[in-house]
Design a protein around this motif. Structure first.
Motif, PDB file in Angstrom:
ATOM      1  N   ILE A 168       4.387   6.712  34.541  1.00 14.53           N
ATOM      2  CA  ILE A 168       4.259   5.373  35.134  1.00 14.53           C
ATOM      3  C   ILE A 168       5.006   5.304  36.459  1.00 14.53           C
ATOM      4  N   LEU A 169       6.007   6.158  36.640  1.00 13.27           N
ATOM      5  CA  LEU A 169       6.739   6.156  37.910  1.00 13.27           C
ATOM      6  C   LEU A 169       5.845   6.589  39.073  1.00 13.27           C
ATOM      7  N   GLY A 170       4.732   7.235  38.760  1.00 14.93           N
ATOM      8  CA  GLY A 170       3.843   7.714  39.815  1.00 14.93           C
ATOM      9  C   GLY A 170       2.727   6.754  40.168  1.00 14.93           C
ATOM     10  N   VAL A 171       2.618   5.612  39.480  1.00 13.91           N
ATOM     11  CA  VAL A 171       1.551   4.664  39.814  1.00 13.91           C
ATOM     12  C   VAL A 171       2.065   3.650  40.822  1.00 13.91           C
ATOM     13  N   ASP A 172       1.145   2.976  41.489  1.00  7.98           N
ATOM     14  CA  ASP A 172       1.527   1.926  42.437  1.00  7.98           C
ATOM     15  C   ASP A 172       1.935   0.661  41.695  1.00  7.98           C
ATOM     16  N   PHE A 173       3.036   0.079  42.108  1.00  7.27           N
ATOM     17  CA  PHE A 173       3.493  -1.204  41.572  1.00  7.27           C
ATOM     18  C   PHE A 173       3.200  -2.326  42.570  1.00  7.27           C
ATOM     19  N   ALA A 174       3.623  -2.141  43.820  1.00  4.96           N
ATOM     20  CA  ALA A 174       3.488  -3.209  44.818  1.00  4.96           C
ATOM     21  C   ALA A 174       2.023  -3.576  45.023  1.00  4.96           C
ATOM     22  N   GLY A 175       1.731  -4.859  45.016  1.00  5.69           N
ATOM     23  CA  GLY A 175       0.374  -5.339  45.241  1.00  5.69           C
ATOM     24  C   GLY A 175      -0.470  -5.407  43.983  1.00  5.69           C
ATOM     25  N   ARG A 176       0.081  -4.990  42.845  1.00  6.28           N
ATOM     26  CA  ARG A 176      -0.640  -5.057  41.572  1.00  6.28           C
ATOM     27  C   ARG A 176       0.063  -6.036  40.644  1.00  6.28           C
ATOM     28  N   THR A 177      -0.656  -6.548  39.661  1.00  4.72           N
ATOM     29  CA  THR A 177      -0.065  -7.521  38.752  1.00  4.72           C
ATOM     30  C   THR A 177       0.711  -6.822  37.638  1.00  4.72           C
ATOM     31  N   GLU A 178       1.584  -7.601  37.014  1.00  4.81           N
ATOM     32  CA  GLU A 178       2.300  -7.088  35.840  1.00  4.81           C
ATOM     33  C   GLU A 178       1.309  -6.641  34.764  1.00  4.81           C
ATOM     34  N   ASN A 179       0.249  -7.413  34.589  1.00  2.00           N
ATOM     35  CA  ASN A 179      -0.753  -7.054  33.572  1.00  2.00           C
ATOM     36  C   ASN A 179      -1.366  -5.686  33.842  1.00  2.00           C
ATOM     37  N   GLN A 180      -1.596  -5.375  35.095  1.00  2.00           N
ATOM     38  CA  GLN A 180      -2.203  -4.088  35.423  1.00  2.00           C
ATOM     39  C   GLN A 180      -1.256  -2.934  35.104  1.00  2.00           C
ATOM     40  N   VAL A 181       0.026  -3.101  35.425  1.00  2.00           N
ATOM     41  CA  VAL A 181       1.003  -2.052  35.111  1.00  2.00           C
ATOM     42  C   VAL A 181       1.184  -1.941  33.602  1.00  2.00           C
ATOM     43  N   ALA A 182       1.173  -3.074  32.907  1.00  3.42           N
ATOM     44  CA  ALA A 182       1.287  -3.053  31.454  1.00  3.42           C
ATOM     45  C   ALA A 182       0.113  -2.308  30.829  1.00  3.42           C
ATOM     46  N   ALA A 183      -1.082  -2.519  31.375  1.00  2.00           N
ATOM     47  CA  ALA A 183      -2.258  -1.800  30.873  1.00  2.00           C
ATOM     48  C   ALA A 183      -2.115  -0.297  31.108  1.00  2.00           C
ATOM     49  N   ASP A 184      -1.543   0.088  32.255  1.00  3.33           N
ATOM     50  CA  ASP A 184      -1.281   1.506  32.517  1.00  3.33           C
ATOM     51  C   ASP A 184      -0.331   2.083  31.469  1.00  3.33           C
ATOM     52  N   LEU A 185       0.734   1.322  31.154  1.00  2.92           N
ATOM     53  CA  LEU A 185       1.701   1.794  30.163  1.00  2.92           C
ATOM     54  C   LEU A 185       1.048   1.966  28.798  1.00  2.92           C
ATOM     55  N   ALA A 186       0.237   0.994  28.403  1.00  2.00           N
ATOM     56  CA  ALA A 186      -0.437   1.079  27.106  1.00  2.00           C
ATOM     57  C   ALA A 186      -1.342   2.305  27.048  1.00  2.00           C
ATOM     58  N   ALA A 187      -2.064   2.546  28.131  1.00  2.38           N
ATOM     59  CA  ALA A 187      -2.958   3.701  28.170  1.00  2.38           C
ATOM     60  C   ALA A 187      -2.177   5.006  28.092  1.00  2.38           C
ATOM     61  N   LEU A 188      -1.014   5.045  28.730  1.00  3.28           N
ATOM     62  CA  LEU A 188      -0.206   6.264  28.706  1.00  3.28           C
ATOM     63  C   LEU A 188       0.392   6.508  27.325  1.00  3.28           C
ATOM     64  N   LEU A 189       0.824   5.449  26.645  1.00  2.43           N
ATOM     65  CA  LEU A 189       1.318   5.625  25.278  1.00  2.43           C
ATOM     66  C   LEU A 189       0.217   6.190  24.387  1.00  2.43           C
ATOM     67  N   THR A 190      -0.988   5.649  24.534  1.00  6.05           N
ATOM     68  CA  THR A 190      -2.116   6.152  23.747  1.00  6.05           C
ATOM     69  C   THR A 190      -2.429   7.600  24.110  1.00  6.05           C
ATOM     70  N   LYS A 191      -2.398   7.899  25.402  1.00  7.31           N
ATOM     71  CA  LYS A 191      -2.658   9.262  25.866  1.00  7.31           C
ATOM     72  C   LYS A 191      -1.701  10.254  25.219  1.00  7.31           C
ATOM     73  N   HIS A 192      -0.462   9.830  25.024  1.00  5.25           N
ATOM     74  CA  HIS A 192       0.550  10.735  24.491  1.00  5.25           C
ATOM     75  C   HIS A 192       0.751  10.575  22.985  1.00  5.25           C
ATOM     76  N   GLY A 193      -0.284  10.087  22.306  1.00  8.49           N
ATOM     77  CA  GLY A 193      -0.304  10.198  20.856  1.00  8.49           C
ATOM     78  C   GLY A 193      -0.003   8.959  20.056  1.00  8.49           C
ATOM     79  N   HIS A 194       0.242   7.824  20.719  1.00  6.51           N
ATOM     80  CA  HIS A 194       0.488   6.607  19.964  1.00  6.51           C
ATOM     81  C   HIS A 194      -0.832   6.070  19.409  1.00  6.51           C
ATOM     82  N   SER A 195      -0.818   5.737  18.134  1.00  8.21           N
ATOM     83  CA  SER A 195      -2.000   5.113  17.527  1.00  8.21           C
ATOM     84  C   SER A 195      -1.944   3.604  17.637  1.00  8.21           C
ATOM     85  N   GLN A 196      -0.765   3.070  17.943  1.00  3.47           N
ATOM     86  CA  GLN A 196      -0.586   1.625  18.040  1.00  3.47           C
ATOM     87  C   GLN A 196       0.410   1.329  19.144  1.00  3.47           C
ATOM     88  N   VAL A 197       0.050   0.427  20.044  1.00  8.12           N
ATOM     89  CA  VAL A 197       0.954  -0.027  21.096  1.00  8.12           C
ATOM     90  C   VAL A 197       1.428  -1.425  20.711  1.00  8.12           C
TER      91      VAL A 197
END
Length: 372
Positions: A168-197
């Protein structure tokens, strides 16, 4: 993938729980759907319905699992099913009358915290001489001490959350909404094996002063401090970590000072972890660092909570909790400072108690990270 828990594992857990109940002066336990039932039997009903499902445990007695007849085939597939005597009831009959013969009519039982009120009242009506107490109140240590296989799952969940943070440190924060960054985090947790966020807190700028801020439509700007708190379940066990980042490269002096104070409080609390130290002492150590630094009134929550099959469970690192730490306990250490209308800072790791100290399940840097 970790090796699955076996019938023998669940049988041993139920035996320990029944013995602990007897030692606590209880006639036994009544366990309804939720994390305790999953822990003791491996059974998770596909839907939490109004139909009564209950496990009855008592020292010296065979465990009994009562299920609705239409759900019995699923219950029989649970990994701990062979360690219980299964009973069922059908729609149109009284499930409490079926369960009652398995209980001491004058006994006091621990019952799941999340048992439906209608089920508790039904049991009391069927057995007027019986009484009940919340399981967390009478057996707070039921799931608190993890075995080797549970610790491995928690360590893997923490490592997966760390990988998500690193990306997540490599994605853009400025100019994007909190919801968009939160969606990135959820996708990354799933990518790395989480079955539930379970949660993805993204608290930017003044929103970071709300410890449980729900990510929203606020557009993140350069110069914002952003609190990232995220976690969920991987292979049935929880992750939960928090780091605070700065959008840009030149944070104000107070942001740096507050972040360093929180970092030192988190480290001091971790250094205090050892068998025999009380839960409240971990809170006190972190709180003293922040109070001595002049920000005590802005540290507005306990310093930690247990974690396992759920992301929040006993024990709690909070004033008044005198339970001593025991090897195998797992909990968060997450001091924070929240300045209303301005910004917040929190740093959180999951920690387990070892024979001579503590071990972190999160290994990402505690220093303030900079993002674009």
């Amino acid at each position: 993938m970790p090796a699955p828990f076996t019938t023998a594992d669940f049988q041993a857990r139920m035996a320990r729980a029944a013995t602990a109940a007897a030692d606590a002066g209880l006639a036994g336990l009544v366990v309804t759907p939720g994390p305790d039932l999953t822990y003791l039997t491996g059974y998770q009903p596909t839907a939490m319905t109004e139909r009564l499902t209950a496990l009855v445990l008592a020292a010296g007695a065979e465990p009994v699992l009562l299920v609705p007849k239409l759900e019995r085939p699923d219950a029989e597939q649970a990994p701990g099913a062979e360690a219980v005597r299964m009973a069922d009831w059908t729609d149109g009959t009284d499930p409490y009358a079926v369960l009652a013969p398995n209980l001491d009519g004058g006994g006091r039982y621990g019952i799941s915290d999340n048992a439906w009120a209608m089920h508790l009242l039904g049991l009391q009506q069927a057995l007027p001489g019986s009484s009940y107490a919340a399981l967390t109140a009478v057996l707070p240590m039921l799931r608190a001490v993890k075995d080797h296989d549970e610790l491995e799952r928690l360590a893997a969940a923490g490592a997966a959350a760390d990988l998500a943070y690193g990306e997540i440190l490599g994605v853009d924060f400025a100019g994007r909404t909190e919801n968009q960054v939160a969606a990135d985090l959820a996708a990354l947790l799933t990518k790395h094996g989480h079955s539930q966020v379970d949660f993805t807190v993204v608290g930017s700028g003044p929103n970071g002063a709300n410890p449980h801020h729900e990510a929203g439509d606020r557009v993140i700007r350069r110069g914002d401090t952003v609190v990232l708190d995220f976690g969920g379940l991987k292979d049935g066990y929880g992750s939960d970590t928090t780091r605070t980042v700065f959008v840009g490269t030149e944070p104000p002096a107070e942001v740096l000072a507050v972040h360093d104070l929180v970092r030192r409080a988190q480290q001091a609390a971790f250094d205090a972890v050892a068998p025999g130290v009380t839960c409240q002492d971990i809170d006190r150590v972190a709180r003293k660092v922040i109070t001595d630094g002049g920000y005590g009134e802005y540290f507005i929550h306990r310093v930690g909570h247990g974690i396992g099959l759920t992301t929040h469970e006993p024990p709690y690192m909070v004033e008044g909790e005198t339970q001593p730490l025991v090897p195998g306990m797992c909990f968060s250490i997450e001091p924070g400072i929240y300045l209303p209308g301005r910004f917040g800072v929190r740093i959180e790791d999951i920690v387990t108690v070892t024979e001579d100290g503590g071990l972190r399940f999160n290994g990402t840097p505690h220093e303030l990270a900079f993002v674009n």
